[in-house]
Scaffold this motif. Sequence first.
Motif, PDB file in Angstrom:
ATOM      1  N   ALA A  26      16.697  10.353  11.814  1.00  0.00           N
ATOM      2  CA  ALA A  26      18.062   9.889  11.521  1.00  0.00           C
ATOM      3  C   ALA A  26      18.475  10.147  10.078  1.00  0.00           C
ATOM      4  O   ALA A  26      19.660  10.064   9.754  1.00  0.00           O
ATOM      5  N   GLY A  27      17.511  10.429   9.202  1.00  0.00           N
ATOM      6  CA  GLY A  27      17.835  10.710   7.811  1.00  0.00           C
ATOM      7  C   GLY A  27      17.735   9.523   6.883  1.00  0.00           C
ATOM      8  O   GLY A  27      18.279   9.553   5.773  1.00  0.00           O
ATOM      9  N   VAL A  28      17.020   8.469   7.295  1.00  0.00           N
ATOM     10  CA  VAL A  28      16.848   7.301   6.428  1.00  0.00           C
ATOM     11  C   VAL A  28      16.016   7.706   5.207  1.00  0.00           C
ATOM     12  O   VAL A  28      14.970   8.336   5.335  1.00  0.00           O
ATOM     13  N   GLU A  29      16.472   7.330   4.019  1.00  0.00           N
ATOM     14  CA  GLU A  29      15.803   7.742   2.788  1.00  0.00           C
ATOM     15  C   GLU A  29      14.477   7.009   2.571  1.00  0.00           C
ATOM     16  O   GLU A  29      13.483   7.609   2.152  1.00  0.00           O
ATOM     17  N   ARG A  30      14.462   5.711   2.815  1.00  0.00           N
ATOM     18  CA  ARG A  30      13.275   4.891   2.524  1.00  0.00           C
ATOM     19  C   ARG A  30      12.839   4.167   3.789  1.00  0.00           C
ATOM     20  O   ARG A  30      13.554   3.326   4.310  1.00  0.00           O
ATOM     21  N   VAL A  31      11.657   4.532   4.290  1.00  0.00           N
ATOM     22  CA  VAL A  31      11.113   3.924   5.495  1.00  0.00           C
ATOM     23  C   VAL A  31       9.823   3.197   5.130  1.00  0.00           C
ATOM     24  O   VAL A  31       8.899   3.796   4.569  1.00  0.00           O
ATOM     25  N   VAL A  32       9.767   1.897   5.438  1.00  0.00           N
ATOM     26  CA  VAL A  32       8.587   1.095   5.126  1.00  0.00           C
ATOM     27  C   VAL A  32       8.075   0.429   6.401  1.00  0.00           C
ATOM     28  O   VAL A  32       8.801   0.334   7.396  1.00  0.00           O
ATOM     29  N   VAL A  33       6.830  -0.010   6.351  1.00  0.00           N
ATOM     30  CA  VAL A  33       6.196  -0.672   7.489  1.00  0.00           C
ATOM     31  C   VAL A  33       5.635  -2.011   7.051  1.00  0.00           C
ATOM     32  O   VAL A  33       5.053  -2.126   5.976  1.00  0.00           O
ATOM     33  N   ALA A  34       5.820  -3.035   7.895  1.00  0.00           N
ATOM     34  CA  ALA A  34       5.152  -4.324   7.716  1.00  0.00           C
ATOM     35  C   ALA A  34       4.307  -4.567   8.951  1.00  0.00           C
ATOM     36  O   ALA A  34       4.775  -4.387  10.078  1.00  0.00           O
ATOM     37  N   THR A  35       3.052  -4.961   8.745  1.00  0.00           N
ATOM     38  CA  THR A  35       2.146  -5.188   9.870  1.00  0.00           C
ATOM     39  C   THR A  35       1.105  -6.224   9.479  1.00  0.00           C
ATOM     40  O   THR A  35       0.714  -6.302   8.305  1.00  0.00           O
ATOM     41  N   PRO A  36       0.660  -7.063  10.414  1.00  0.00           N
ATOM     42  CA  PRO A  36      -0.302  -8.107  10.069  1.00  0.00           C
ATOM     43  C   PRO A  36      -1.583  -7.525   9.475  1.00  0.00           C
ATOM     44  O   PRO A  36      -2.050  -6.462   9.902  1.00  0.00           O
ATOM     45  N   PRO A  37      -2.179  -8.212   8.519  1.00  0.00           N
ATOM     46  CA  PRO A  37      -3.405  -7.724   7.883  1.00  0.00           C
ATOM     47  C   PRO A  37      -4.629  -7.931   8.764  1.00  0.00           C
ATOM     48  O   PRO A  37      -4.629  -8.754   9.679  1.00  0.00           O
ATOM     49  N   LEU A  38      -5.693  -7.196   8.457  1.00  0.00           N
ATOM     50  CA  LEU A  38      -6.982  -7.415   9.089  1.00  0.00           C
ATOM     51  C   LEU A  38      -7.545  -8.762   8.635  1.00  0.00           C
ATOM     52  O   LEU A  38      -7.112  -9.313   7.618  1.00  0.00           O
ATOM     53  N   SER A  96       7.596  -8.370  -4.331  1.00  0.00           N
ATOM     54  CA  SER A  96       6.824  -7.169  -3.973  1.00  0.00           C
ATOM     55  C   SER A  96       7.409  -6.373  -2.821  1.00  0.00           C
ATOM     56  O   SER A  96       7.074  -5.201  -2.647  1.00  0.00           O
ATOM     57  N   VAL A  97       8.260  -7.000  -2.030  1.00  0.00           N
ATOM     58  CA  VAL A  97       8.818  -6.351  -0.846  1.00  0.00           C
ATOM     59  C   VAL A  97      10.293  -6.057  -1.080  1.00  0.00           C
ATOM     60  O   VAL A  97      11.078  -6.973  -1.337  1.00  0.00           O
ATOM     61  N   GLY A  98      10.642  -4.787  -0.996  1.00  0.00           N
ATOM     62  CA  GLY A  98      12.032  -4.407  -1.185  1.00  0.00           C
ATOM     63  C   GLY A  98      12.866  -4.701   0.053  1.00  0.00           C
ATOM     64  O   GLY A  98      12.429  -4.440   1.177  1.00  0.00           O
ATOM     65  N   LEU A 129       0.860  -1.177   0.000  1.00  0.00           N
ATOM     66  CA  LEU A 129       0.000   0.000   0.000  1.00  0.00           C
ATOM     67  C   LEU A 129       0.902   1.235   0.000  1.00  0.00           C
ATOM     68  O   LEU A 129       1.974   1.232   0.617  1.00  0.00           O
ATOM     69  N   TYR A 130       0.434   2.287  -0.650  1.00  0.00           N
ATOM     70  CA  TYR A 130       1.299   3.444  -0.867  1.00  0.00           C
ATOM     71  C   TYR A 130       0.722   4.715  -0.252  1.00  0.00           C
ATOM     72  O   TYR A 130      -0.315   4.698   0.422  1.00  0.00           O
ATOM     73  N   ARG A 131       1.379   5.844  -0.496  1.00  0.00           N
ATOM     74  CA  ARG A 131       1.035   7.104   0.150  1.00  0.00           C
ATOM     75  C   ARG A 131      -0.423   7.501  -0.086  1.00  0.00           C
ATOM     76  O   ARG A 131      -1.055   8.100   0.783  1.00  0.00           O
ATOM     77  N   GLU A 132      -0.968   7.189  -1.251  1.00  0.00           N
ATOM     78  CA  GLU A 132      -2.356   7.572  -1.535  1.00  0.00           C
ATOM     79  C   GLU A 132      -3.310   6.929  -0.538  1.00  0.00           C
ATOM     80  O   GLU A 132      -4.216   7.578  -0.002  1.00  0.00           O
ATOM     81  N   GLU A 133      -3.113   5.624  -0.272  1.00  0.00           N
ATOM     82  CA  GLU A 133      -3.967   4.931   0.689  1.00  0.00           C
ATOM     83  C   GLU A 133      -3.759   5.478   2.113  1.00  0.00           C
ATOM     84  O   GLU A 133      -4.715   5.581   2.895  1.00  0.00           O
ATOM     85  N   GLU A 159       6.925   5.325   3.363  1.00  0.00           N
ATOM     86  CA  GLU A 159       6.829   5.229   1.902  1.00  0.00           C
ATOM     87  C   GLU A 159       5.868   4.129   1.454  1.00  0.00           C
ATOM     88  O   GLU A 159       5.031   4.329   0.571  1.00  0.00           O
ATOM     89  N   THR A 160       5.977   2.954   2.064  1.00  0.00           N
ATOM     90  CA  THR A 160       5.185   1.797   1.650  1.00  0.00           C
ATOM     91  C   THR A 160       4.779   0.996   2.876  1.00  0.00           C
ATOM     92  O   THR A 160       5.547   0.896   3.838  1.00  0.00           O
ATOM     93  N   VAL A 161       3.584   0.424   2.842  1.00  0.00           N
ATOM     94  CA  VAL A 161       3.109  -0.446   3.918  1.00  0.00           C
ATOM     95  C   VAL A 161       2.818  -1.824   3.334  1.00  0.00           C
ATOM     96  O   VAL A 161       2.112  -1.948   2.324  1.00  0.00           O
ATOM     97  N   TYR A 162       3.353  -2.855   3.984  1.00  0.00           N
ATOM     98  CA  TYR A 162       3.131  -4.227   3.551  1.00  0.00           C
ATOM     99  C   TYR A 162       2.193  -4.923   4.547  1.00  0.00           C
ATOM    100  O   TYR A 162       2.516  -5.000   5.745  1.00  0.00           O
ATOM    101  N   PRO A 163       1.041  -5.429   4.116  1.00  0.00           N
ATOM    102  CA  PRO A 163       0.113  -6.102   5.026  1.00  0.00           C
ATOM    103  C   PRO A 163       0.547  -7.534   5.322  1.00  0.00           C
ATOM    104  O   PRO A 163      -0.128  -8.504   4.988  1.00  0.00           O
ATOM    105  N   ILE A 164       1.699  -7.645   5.970  1.00  0.00           N
ATOM    106  CA  ILE A 164       2.317  -8.946   6.237  1.00  0.00           C
ATOM    107  C   ILE A 164       2.818  -8.929   7.670  1.00  0.00           C
ATOM    108  O   ILE A 164       3.426  -7.946   8.121  1.00  0.00           O
TER     109      ILE A 164
END
Length: 439
Positions: free
Chosen positions: A159-171, A210-212, A76-80, A190-195
Amino acid sequence: MERNVAMGFEDELKVVDLRSIQGALQTTDIPRPAAPAAEMVGRVREIIDGVRSHGDEALRLFTKELDGVALGALALYREEMEAAYHSITPELSRALTVAHRRIQQVYEAEVPTSSRVSSDGITVIRRNVPVVSAGCYVPGGTARYPSTVLHTATVASVAGVERVVVATPPLPGGGIDEPTLAACFVAGVETVYPIGGAQAIAALAYGTESVGRVDTIVGPGNLYVALAKSQVALDVGVGSSFAGPSEVLVIADSSVDPRYAAIDLAVQAEHGPHGLAWLVTWDEEYLHAVDAALATYVRSASRLDAIRSTLATHGYAALVRDREQAIELANLIAPEHLELLYQDGESDAGLVKNAGVIFVGVDATAAFGDYVAGPSHVLPTYGTARFASGLGLEDFYRRQHTVVIGPNAVEELGWAVEEIARVEGLTAHAESISIRRRP
């Protein structure tokens, strides 16, 4: 292990009487959580190997098997995130913003500066270089944790990390709940992974279709998540040592309303199984009062099952001789959260050597730390506070040195290199200096 349990009445907490122990407390004097079972460790390894070998396919299979969810989109991305932010209540959006701001303030004050040291012809420059990408694990399942998004992604951003993503269990129906997505929007994710689970840690560590892949993984989780992080630690950075099930140790006496101590035990116990909840006091009557208040609260608690599961396995009340022995016990247990609720607790805070974070004051519930106090609530558990810290900027930095060798260094310091190198039998090291000596 419970040779000091001597009270024998029906309580929420198991009582450990330490008052008669002479000399320093030992680990054998108190009950300790058991090490993770070999079967659990092996199962985590199987999940990690499956994700490394089969990528997205394995993520879908494990999520169906372990969470009962058939995944749709894996990202899922910034729009969501923005849509979710605009869908929550104004009160919640304001609360998330306040928490985000306070976390920023704490860590912006801790940003280290570079250093430069010059002497004897050599200049050493130190820089703190942030990792390029970070994966923040946010627990889910029986509860949702937008606060954990803020307490991980915000620190990475400062801290200045360029790419920050989140992984979290899905509903249960797939996707991510709106408060968590909204927090991701506030924190600049930047991106959320429902995992979730060990499969999410494996995906972040090694990447899938799908997951970087990321450079470091942070965030708390259950034992499976904590074990997964320990197993991938050679291939990816892991922030905050063993940030597993929640722990609290409350030191209090009759100067504090027993309901305060009781509810603070429940605060961390309601996170669920495998956690730790200790009351420590030198007042036996007060211990009974807290236990009664806890029993009253638990009977009507909305998360009764989660609280009971923690208290049944690792819910204890320790009777100690005095404040000195209370602090000694706290240092031995090395809890994630330590509360000094009694009057003048601040004078004892400096005696605490082993704790993830210390809360001082009659009103110092760890709930402040979970949300708005400022320091990250991702903290070391399972006794690792003896050597590990809570999540910080350093978990996203690499300390990098640049060494500039000037024209005088060979004459000023070369002799020392040659002397030590010859003792070690490393002739080439010594000759790399001697060949540079000016005629």
